[in-house]
Scaffold this motif. Sequence first.
Motif, short mmCIF file in Angstrom:
data_model
loop_
_atom_site.label_atom_id
_atom_site.label_comp_id
_atom_site.label_asym_id
_atom_site.label_seq_id
_atom_site.Cartn_x
_atom_site.Cartn_y
_atom_site.Cartn_z
N HIS B 35 0.78 -1.27 0.06
CA HIS B 35 0.02 -0.03 -0.12
C HIS B 35 0.85 1.24 0.10
O HIS B 35 1.95 1.04 0.47
CB HIS B 35 -0.74 0.03 1.26
CG HIS B 35 -1.86 -0.84 1.31
ND1 HIS B 35 -3.08 -0.94 1.35
CD2 HIS B 35 -1.87 -2.32 1.88
CE1 HIS B 35 -3.84 -1.75 1.33
NE2 HIS B 35 -3.00 -2.77 1.76
N VAL B 37 0.20 4.96 1.71
CA VAL B 37 -0.68 5.98 2.56
C VAL B 37 -0.11 7.26 2.81
O VAL B 37 1.28 7.44 2.70
CB VAL B 37 -0.54 5.06 3.90
CG1 VAL B 37 -1.44 6.19 4.90
CG2 VAL B 37 -1.14 3.89 3.85
N VAL B 50 -3.23 0.49 -3.41
CA VAL B 50 -2.96 -0.77 -2.99
C VAL B 50 -2.75 -1.66 -4.34
O VAL B 50 -3.12 -1.46 -5.26
CB VAL B 50 -3.89 -1.63 -2.36
CG1 VAL B 50 -5.37 -1.88 -2.94
CG2 VAL B 50 -3.55 -3.13 -1.71
N TYR B 95 3.97 7.30 2.92
CA TYR B 95 4.29 5.92 3.11
C TYR B 95 4.09 4.72 2.40
O TYR B 95 3.05 4.75 1.90
CB TYR B 95 3.83 5.80 4.83
CG TYR B 95 4.15 6.87 5.98
CD1 TYR B 95 3.22 7.76 5.98
CD2 TYR B 95 5.42 6.70 6.59
CE1 TYR B 95 3.46 8.73 7.14
CE2 TYR B 95 5.66 7.69 7.52
CZ TYR B 95 4.49 8.44 7.64
OH TYR B 95 4.73 9.62 8.85
N TRP B 99 1.25 -5.27 3.20
CA TRP B 99 -0.18 -5.81 3.57
C TRP B 99 0.00 -7.20 4.00
O TRP B 99 0.72 -8.18 3.63
CB TRP B 99 -0.76 -5.88 2.29
CG TRP B 99 -2.45 -5.90 2.58
CD1 TRP B 99 -3.17 -5.86 3.49
CD2 TRP B 99 -3.37 -6.11 1.46
NE1 TRP B 99 -4.43 -5.54 3.38
CE2 TRP B 99 -4.53 -5.86 2.02
CE3 TRP B 99 -3.17 -6.19 0.02
CZ2 TRP B 99 -5.76 -5.96 1.21
CZ3 TRP B 99 -4.46 -6.53 -0.81
CH2 TRP B 99 -5.71 -6.40 -0.06
N TYR B 102 -4.65 -10.85 7.48
CA TYR B 102 -6.03 -10.08 8.19
C TYR B 102 -6.19 -8.62 7.67
O TYR B 102 -6.70 -7.83 8.46
CB TYR B 102 -5.99 -10.41 9.60
CG TYR B 102 -6.09 -11.73 10.10
CD1 TYR B 102 -4.95 -12.37 10.79
CD2 TYR B 102 -6.99 -12.58 9.62
CE1 TYR B 102 -4.88 -13.58 11.21
CE2 TYR B 102 -6.92 -13.84 10.06
CZ TYR B 102 -5.90 -14.53 10.81
OH TYR B 102 -5.83 -15.82 10.95
N ARG B 103 -5.65 -8.33 6.50
CA ARG B 103 -5.58 -6.96 5.93
C ARG B 103 -4.89 -6.04 6.69
O ARG B 103 -5.68 -4.97 6.97
CB ARG B 103 -7.09 -6.71 5.56
CG ARG B 103 -7.70 -7.58 4.68
CD ARG B 103 -8.96 -7.16 4.26
NE ARG B 103 -9.61 -7.92 3.10
CZ ARG B 103 -10.32 -7.31 2.25
NH1 ARG B 103 -10.85 -6.37 2.58
NH2 ARG B 103 -11.00 -7.99 1.34
N THR B 104 -3.88 -6.23 7.45
CA THR B 104 -3.06 -5.32 8.37
C THR B 104 -2.14 -4.66 7.49
O THR B 104 -1.64 -5.01 6.52
CB THR B 104 -2.52 -6.39 9.34
OG1 THR B 104 -1.66 -7.06 8.96
CG2 THR B 104 -3.33 -6.74 10.58
N PHE B 105 -1.90 -3.44 8.10
CA PHE B 105 -0.62 -2.55 7.43
C PHE B 105 0.45 -2.86 8.43
O PHE B 105 0.83 -1.93 9.42
CB PHE B 105 -0.92 -1.24 7.32
CG PHE B 105 -1.92 -1.02 6.12
CD1 PHE B 105 -2.73 -1.97 5.95
CD2 PHE B 105 -2.20 0.58 5.89
CE1 PHE B 105 -3.59 -1.51 4.80
CE2 PHE B 105 -3.04 0.91 4.78
CZ PHE B 105 -3.91 -0.19 4.37
N GLU B 106 1.26 -4.24 8.33
CA GLU B 106 2.10 -4.39 9.64
C GLU B 106 3.61 -3.91 9.46
O GLU B 106 4.15 -3.86 10.55
CB GLU B 106 2.20 -5.97 9.40
CG GLU B 106 2.67 -6.46 8.01
CD GLU B 106 2.55 -8.10 8.28
OE1 GLU B 106 1.95 -8.76 8.95
OE2 GLU B 106 2.99 -8.73 7.31
N TRP B 108 5.64 -0.48 8.06
CA TRP B 108 5.81 0.83 7.50
C TRP B 108 7.19 1.25 7.06
O TRP B 108 8.11 1.00 7.82
CB TRP B 108 5.20 1.64 8.31
CG TRP B 108 3.55 1.65 8.53
CD1 TRP B 108 3.30 0.53 9.16
CD2 TRP B 108 2.42 2.32 8.10
NE1 TRP B 108 1.57 0.65 9.33
CE2 TRP B 108 1.35 1.71 8.55
CE3 TRP B 108 2.39 3.34 7.25
CZ2 TRP B 108 0.04 2.21 8.35
CZ3 TRP B 108 1.18 4.12 7.03
CH2 TRP B 108 -0.03 3.39 7.51
N GLY B 109 7.39 2.09 6.23
CA GLY B 109 8.69 2.72 5.72
C GLY B 109 8.60 3.79 6.59
O GLY B 109 7.62 4.29 7.43
N GLN B 110 9.75 4.87 6.48
CA GLN B 110 9.99 6.14 7.29
C GLN B 110 9.18 7.18 6.44
O GLN B 110 8.97 8.13 7.19
CB GLN B 110 11.33 6.08 7.54
CG GLN B 110 12.02 5.26 8.49
CD GLN B 110 11.61 5.54 10.02
OE1 GLN B 110 11.44 6.57 10.23
NE2 GLN B 110 11.52 4.36 10.60
#
Lengths: 112, 118
Positions: B35, B37, B50, B95, B99, B102-106, B108-110
Amino acid sequence: DIVMTQTPLSSPVTLGQPASISCRSSQSLVHSDGNTYLNWLQHRPGQPPRLLIYKISNRFSGVPDRFSGSGAGTDFTLKISRVEAEDVGVYYCMQATQFPHTFGQGTKLEIK
Amino acid sequence: QVQLVESGGGVVQPGRSLRLSCAASGFTFSSHGMHWVRQAPGKGLEWVAVIWYDGSNKYYADSVKGRFTISRDNSENTLYLQMSSLRAEDTAVYYCARWGDYRTFEIWGQGTMVTVSS
């Protein structure tokens, strides 16, 4: 689109005391597969967002057990049992049941 | 370790284009959807787009549909966001996020900052 509404938008809390954030969705978040894809994220200053809770009440790996999630359908809650200094930041609920995924406005947690 | 590193941000004039990259490492990139964001200054988080793990499906926020294109190169472990017809309201930190189950955004980049200004 599903609208996510959080309350309060600001939450001053005393260290060691509990905190609670509510999140309401404009429609049910129950997916056709039976799951409810409601996540909670923490966004600390200067850091990327961090996943805390997924599917309403499941703590993500490494998340302290003072964080808990609850709710169903359209009403959800994030609770912090005893706030610590490192918990300062903005908390977001987010629905991943349908596209576009949508976030709440964010709740700023600060220490009194 | 598992890592996402965004790059490509900067200052760009309205109406121009910019391409963001997100380099993945420490995991099997080709097994995960990804994704984008964003967060505008003083605002909350906004989901942008996405892409499925194999690039077979893509979805966009209405605010960027027709102007932004998400893509990926699994051989290079890199995610892209091609942004065109940029507007002032596209100014934000962008960012990328992995994915997860359970459809989490687990993960992340900085983030990388994009400023659209004349």
